[in-house]
Design an enzyme around this catalytic site. Structure first.
Site, PDB file in Angstrom:
ATOM      1  CB  CYS A   1       5.590  74.024  57.729  1.00 49.00           C
ATOM      2  SG  CYS A   1       5.291  75.314  56.282  1.00 49.00           S
TER       3      CYS A   1
ATOM      4  CG  HIS B   1      11.126  69.929  48.539  1.00 45.62           C
ATOM      5  ND1 HIS B   1       9.787  69.727  48.201  1.00 45.62           N
ATOM      6  CD2 HIS B   1      11.544  68.514  47.668  1.00 45.62           C
ATOM      7  CE1 HIS B   1       9.322  68.860  47.954  1.00 45.62           C
ATOM      8  NE2 HIS B   1      10.163  67.898  47.390  1.00 45.62           N
TER       9      HIS B   1
ATOM     10  CG  HIS C   1       3.802  76.568  52.848  1.00 42.72           C
ATOM     11  ND1 HIS C   1       3.984  75.086  53.071  1.00 42.72           N
ATOM     12  CD2 HIS C   1       3.053  76.645  52.009  1.00 42.72           C
ATOM     13  CE1 HIS C   1       3.290  74.557  52.311  1.00 42.72           C
ATOM     14  NE2 HIS C   1       2.475  75.441  51.713  1.00 42.72           N
TER      15      HIS C   1
HETATM   16  P1  AMP Z   1       8.822  65.043  46.506  1.00 45.33           P
HETATM   17  O1  AMP Z   1       8.332  63.633  46.477  1.00 45.33           O
HETATM   18  O2  AMP Z   1       9.679  65.641  45.457  1.00 45.33           O
HETATM   19  O3  AMP Z   1       7.602  66.066  47.135  1.00 45.33           O
HETATM   20  O4  AMP Z   1       9.817  64.917  47.855  1.00 45.33           O
HETATM   21  C1  AMP Z   1       9.511  64.820  49.374  1.00 45.33           C
HETATM   22  C2  AMP Z   1      10.740  64.098  49.753  1.00 45.33           C
HETATM   23  O5  AMP Z   1      10.510  64.401  51.132  1.00 45.33           O
HETATM   24  C3  AMP Z   1      10.697  62.881  49.727  1.00 45.33           C
HETATM   25  O6  AMP Z   1      12.010  62.266  49.053  1.00 45.33           O
HETATM   26  C4  AMP Z   1      10.672  62.092  51.027  1.00 45.33           C
HETATM   27  O7  AMP Z   1      11.323  61.021  51.410  1.00 45.33           O
HETATM   28  C5  AMP Z   1      11.074  63.282  51.766  1.00 45.33           C
HETATM   29  N1  AMP Z   1      10.245  63.395  53.170  1.00 45.33           N
HETATM   30  C6  AMP Z   1       9.153  63.247  53.463  1.00 45.33           C
HETATM   31  N2  AMP Z   1       8.877  63.379  55.100  1.00 45.33           N
HETATM   32  C7  AMP Z   1      10.126  63.366  55.360  1.00 45.33           C
HETATM   33  C8  AMP Z   1      10.665  64.051  56.683  1.00 45.33           C
HETATM   34  N3  AMP Z   1       9.745  63.929  57.741  1.00 45.33           N
HETATM   35  N4  AMP Z   1      12.100  64.054  56.991  1.00 45.33           N
HETATM   36  C9  AMP Z   1      12.936  64.105  55.685  1.00 45.33           C
HETATM   37  N5  AMP Z   1      12.686  63.700  54.390  1.00 45.33           N
HETATM   38  C10 AMP Z   1      11.153  63.651  54.344  1.00 45.33           C
HETATM   39 ZN    ZN Z   2       5.445  74.379  54.279  1.00 45.35          ZN
END
Ligand code: AMP
Ligand code: ZN
Length: 110
Positions: free
Chosen positions: A7, A98, A46
């Protein structure tokens, strides 16, 4: 949600590398890529996970796939994997729904 990292990215409070955007969806590069190409397809509204999606969000769920299609076409990617972690035990770490879009040399373990 001010405490949610996705978000905050959508609100442009923290930076991200945006590769595609529509009215409903943003696609960014994952900050810690697990494949040569690793994008995140994120609805702007969200919800915590697909378990949190309402029936009336069916169109939005479909738009996530269409955004993945559009990124693939834009970047001429012929082969890719979509992954949706749901819940802590699956590896979900960001509780904002996502899709992971993974391409390049893929291992089977993600
Ligand atoms: P999940 O573990 O399936 O919830 O995926 C979350 C993903 O978000 C992970 O692969 C992280 O590397 C990625 N992530 C977390 N923070 C960021 C950010 N600030 N920018 C881009 N990707 C992110
Ligand atoms: Zn969110």
């Amino acid at each position: 949600m001010s405490s949610c990292v996705f978000c905050r990215i959508i609100a442009q409070e923290i930076p991200a590398n945006v590769v595609h955007e529509t009215d409903d969806i943003i696609v960014i590069k994952d900050i810690a890529p697990k494949a040569p190409l690793h994008y995140l397809v994120i609805p702007k509204a969200h919800t915590t996970s697909i378990l949190d999606l309402a029936d009336h969000e069916a169109a939005l769920a479909g738009k996530m796939f269409l955004a993945a299609r559009d990124v693939a076409k834009k970047k001429n990617i012929q082969s890719f994997r979509l992954v949706v972690n749901t819940g802590t035990e699956s590896g979900q770490s960001v509780f904002h729904t996502h899709l992971h879009f993974l391409a390049g040399k893929l291992t089977q373990d993600f």
